[in-house]
Enzyme design. Structure first.
Site: not given
Length: 259
Positions: A13, A15
Site C-alpha cells: 500500500d 499511504d
C-alpha cells in the site's frame, strides 16, 4: 503457520506504508531501492482513484521515491480491468477525477450520461449534488452501479474527508442498489495486480497499514501479509478482527532485509 514459499514478489500500500501526508516514512526509500535492485516484481497499490500512475510517479518522485509508472496499481485501473472483462467497449457515467476517466478511456469506454451501461463512482474532492442526483436517476433507470473502493473517509492535513464509500452509501440509500467495489479489500484488485506483473499469490506478500482493507485483501488473495504500524491500524486494534496478518512490524524499514 504452515510453511510458505519464499517471497518472490511484493505488493505494498502507499499511504500509511510508504508516505504519510505527503512525507516519506523512514525506510521507504531504502525499501523501494532494494526492490528495484533485486529485480523482483513489485507493485505500489492505492485505493485512491483520483490520480493516474503517471501522476503518482511524479508525486512520489518529488518525495524521493523512484517508483516506475508500470509498478503503480490503482483502484481505477482495477475497476477498468474489471469492466473491460465484463463488458468490453461499454459505456459509463463517471463521477471521479483523471485517474478514473483516463483508465476507462484507455480500455475504449465511452463516457456518457445517455443510457450508460454503468455508473462508476470514484474519488474526487468536488462531489456535486447534481452529479449524485444524475447517478441516482441513471441507476434507477437500469445502469449497473460500480464503485472504485469502499473507503468511507480519506486523509488530509486538516483531518478526515468523506470518501467514495460514504458517497456510495448515499446513492445506495436513494436507489436501494448496492455497488460492486473493485478496490481493496476485494481480492480482485490484488489478483489483477499480480497478473499485471506475472506474479503468483503463494510466493507474494502484501504490506499494508489497514487490517480491514490491505490485510484482508492479501489474505483473501492467498498472500502472506505484513501489517505496519505507521498508518491507521493501532496495535491494540488487531485483536478486534477475526483474522490476523502473517506478521506485524513497526514500519516498512523492518522489511528492507526481507527482500
Amino acid at each position: 503457520m504452515a510453511d510458505r514459499k519464499p517471497i518472490e514478489s511484493w505488493l505494498t500500500d502507499m499511504d500509511g506504508v510508504l508516505i504519510h501526508e505527503g512525507v516519506p516514512i523512514p525506510g521507504a526509500d531504502a525499501f523501494i531501492k532494494k526492490l528495484r535492485e533485486s529485480g523482483k516484481p513489485f507493485l505500489v497499490l492505492t485505493n485512491n482513484s483520483m490520480y493516474t500512475p503517471r501522476d503518482l510517479h511524479a508525486r512520489l518522485n518529488r518525495m524521493g521515491l523512484d517508483v516506475p509508472i508500470e509498478n503503480i496499481w490503482t483502484s481505477a485501473l482495477a475497476t477498468a480491468k474489471f469492466l473491460d472483462d465484463q463488458r468490453p467497449g461499454g459505456s459509463a457515467y463517471v463521477i471521479g477525477e483523471a485517474g478514473l476517466t483516463t483508465a476507462l478511456h484507455d480500455i475504449g469506454y465511452i463516457l456518457t450520461d445517455h443510457e450508460p451501461d454503468y455508473v462508476v463512482l470514484g474519488e474526487t474532492r468536488t462531489y456535486s449534488f447534481e452529479a449524485m442526483t444524475k447517478a441516482v436517476r441513471l441507476i434507477n433507470a437500469g445502469a449497473r452501479f460500480i464503485c472504485t473502493n469502499p473507503d468511507e473517509t480519506g486523509p488530509s492535513t486538516e483531518g478526515p474527508l468523506p470518501a467514495t464509500g460514504a458517497v456510495a452509501a448515499l446513492i445506495t440509500k436513494a436507489t436501494g442498489k448496492q455497488p460492486y467495489f473493485a478496490g481493496k479489500p476485494n481480492p480482485l484488485m490484488m489478483r489483477t495486480g499480480l497478473n499485471a506483473i506475472g506474479a503468483h499469490s503463494e510466493s507474494s506478500a502484501m504490506i499494508g497499514d489497514r487490517m480491514d482493507t490491505d490485510v484482508l485483501a492479501g489474505i483473501e488473495a492467498g498472500m502472506q501479509t505484513f501489517l505496519v504500524l505507521t498508518g491507521l491500524t493501532l496495535p491494540h486494534q488487531v485483536e478486534n478482527f477475526p483474522y490476523r496478518p502473517s506478521k506485524i512490524v513497526d514500519s516498512i524499514a523492518d522489511l528492507v532485509d526481507r527482500i
